[in-house]
Design an enzyme around this catalytic site. Structure first.
Site, PDB file in Angstrom:
ATOM      1  N   LYS A 274       0.889  -1.170   0.000  1.00 31.30           N
ATOM      2  CA  LYS A 274       0.000   0.000   0.000  1.00 31.30           C
ATOM      3  C   LYS A 274       0.912   1.201   0.000  1.00 31.30           C
ATOM      4  CE  LYS A 274      -4.167   1.837   2.140  1.00 31.30           C
ATOM      5  NZ  LYS A 274      -4.998   1.793   0.923  1.00 31.30           N
TER       6      LYS A 274
HETATM    7  C1  LIG Z   1      -6.416   0.208  -4.378  1.00 26.22           C
HETATM    8  C2  LIG Z   1      -7.137  -0.304  -3.156  1.00 26.22           C
HETATM    9  N1  LIG Z   1      -7.697  -1.543  -3.210  1.00 26.22           N
HETATM   10  C3  LIG Z   1      -8.351  -2.053  -2.144  1.00 26.22           C
HETATM   11  C4  LIG Z   1      -8.507  -1.323  -0.979  1.00 26.22           C
HETATM   12  C5  LIG Z   1      -9.235  -1.982   0.192  1.00 26.22           C
HETATM   13  O1  LIG Z   1      -8.257  -2.409   1.139  1.00 26.22           O
HETATM   14  P1  LIG Z   1      -8.671  -2.528   2.681  1.00 26.22           P
HETATM   15  O2  LIG Z   1      -8.911  -1.122   3.192  1.00 26.22           O
HETATM   16  O3  LIG Z   1      -7.481  -3.181   3.334  1.00 26.22           O
HETATM   17  O4  LIG Z   1      -9.916  -3.346   2.767  1.00 26.22           O
HETATM   18  C6  LIG Z   1      -7.951  -0.030  -0.864  1.00 26.22           C
HETATM   19  C7  LIG Z   1      -8.111   0.752   0.423  1.00 26.22           C
HETATM   20  N2  LIG Z   1      -8.249   2.166   0.202  1.00 26.22           N
HETATM   21  C8  LIG Z   1      -7.944   2.974   1.362  1.00 26.22           C
HETATM   22  C9  LIG Z   1      -7.579   4.379   0.970  1.00 26.22           C
HETATM   23  C10 LIG Z   1      -8.726   5.238   0.552  1.00 26.22           C
HETATM   24  C11 LIG Z   1      -8.209   6.652   0.236  1.00 26.22           C
HETATM   25  O5  LIG Z   1      -8.929   7.379  -0.476  1.00 26.22           O
HETATM   26  O6  LIG Z   1      -7.101   7.000   0.710  1.00 26.22           O
HETATM   27  C12 LIG Z   1      -9.084   2.881   2.392  1.00 26.22           C
HETATM   28  O7  LIG Z   1     -10.164   2.339   2.081  1.00 26.22           O
HETATM   29  O8  LIG Z   1      -8.844   3.329   3.533  1.00 26.22           O
HETATM   30  C13 LIG Z   1      -7.249   0.474  -1.961  1.00 26.22           C
HETATM   31  O9  LIG Z   1      -6.681   1.708  -1.931  1.00 26.22           O
END
Ligand SMILES: Cc1[nH+]cc(COP(=O)(O)O)c(CN[C@@H](CCC(=O)O)C(=O)O)c1O
Length: 305
Positions: A156
């Site tokens: 991430k």
């Molecule tokens: C590309 C991506 N894919 C999947 C997810 C879901 O991952 P998880 O949160 O572990 O279930 C997130 C989280 N996106 C984060 C950032 C949002 C932002 O605008 O900054 C979030 O949901 O916190 C992504 O950024």
């Protein structure tokens, strides 16, 4: 913008003092990794959802970029809880970031120090208040997700959100709430900030982690909840056209939680609103994060003095 104290390199500092130098490596080369974590105001008090899993992913993301975070997972856990407590918020979004600070100039990150901060703020429904019930209208983006072995999607990393940002801007300027990225092979990858699930004939499908997608923690939780509710969940490549004949589609993510998708590229999905499987999964998820029922041990309660 909330102005709560920020934990910065080992201690809480006033919001106004949490600053970095413009010659920090991260400003020039995008050398950061971060997390998005939610603290919920559950019926049993404020509780953070899967805090240790998120912090482990932060440490993994840093490792991929050869960043040595100078704190243990336990220290980061304590710091996150301390920052939530210091804010006085019962529910908030927690944003830990590890980044390369000011060292030598030039691309080589190894000579720039690793710094860490944790900020918190209030963040409601990521894709709009109506979205959790009404669903959102999305498009398939003209931008693909990164190819494997280009930028590491398992991390991430801030740099990955240059790709996500292009997707989001295109979607918003085209009048949509979100964009869906395809992989370089043309299979469904994920949203700019979410993982994606498809329901057809009561079976739930989602992209495998072998595609360039973020291994989402909410994705993992929803797969567990779905299977425990008796649904079959299949992780396999999803062709783009499968989106258009789905009975239901939904996003998962810390910010997005479980958000139904009611149309893709102007194709109405199902009845054009949240479907029954999506609703069942929302109910199971919100029972945990709102009522504080915790059969999976996913909640870390913030012991408020
Ligand atoms: C590309 C991506 N894919 C999947 C997810 C879901 O991952 P998880 O949160 O572990 O279930 C997130 C989280 N996106 C984060 C950032 C949002 C932002 O605008 O900054 C979030 O949901 O916190 C992504 O950024």
């Amino acid at each position: 913008m909330d102005r709560h104290p920020i934990w910065f390199n080992g201690k809480l500092v006033p919001f106004e003092e949490a600053k970095i130098h413009v010659l920090s490596h991260v400003v020039h080369y995008g050398s950061s990794v971060f997390e998005g974590i939610r603290c919920y105001h559950t019926a049993r008090g404020p509780a953070v959802f899967r805090l240790r899993e998120h912090l482990r992913r932060l440490i993994d993301s840093a490792r991929i970029y050869r960043m040595e975070i100078p704190y243990t997972l336990e220290e980061l856990e304590a710091a996150a809880l301390e920052t939530v407590r210091a804010s006085g918020l019962k529910a908030c979004y927690i944003r830990p970031v590890a980044f390369r600070g000011m060292g030598s100039l030039g691309v080589n990150p190894l000579k720039a120090p690793v710094e860490v901060f944790i900020a918190v703020w209030e963040w409601g429904a990521y894709l709009g208040d109506e979205a959790l019930e009404q669903g959102v209208d999305v498009q398939v983006s003209t931008w693909n997700r990164m190819a494997p072995n280009t930028l590491p999607a398992m991390a991430k990393a801030g740099a990955n959100y240059a790709n996500a940002g292009l997707v989001k801007m295109e979607a918003v300027l085209n009048g949509y709430s979100e964009g869906i990225m395809l992989s370089v092979d043309g299979y469904v990858a994920e949203g700019s900030g979410e993982n994606l699930f498809l329901v057809r004939d009561g079976v739930i499908y989602t992209a495998p982690l072998t595609l360039s997608i973020l291994p989402g923690i909410t994705r993992d939780a929803v797969i567990t909840l779905a299977r425990d509710l008796g649904y079959t969940v299949i992780e396999q490549p999803i062709p783009r056209e499968a989106l258009y004949i789905a009975d239901e589609l939904f996003f998962t993510g810390t910010a997005a939680e479980i958000t139904p998708i009611r149309s893709v590229d102007r194709y109405t999905i199902g009845q054009g609103r949240r479907g029954p499987v999506t609703e069942a999964l929302q109910r199971a998820f919100f029972e945990i994060v709102r009522e504080g029922k915790d059969p999976y041990g996913w909640l870390t309660f913030v012991e408020v003095p």
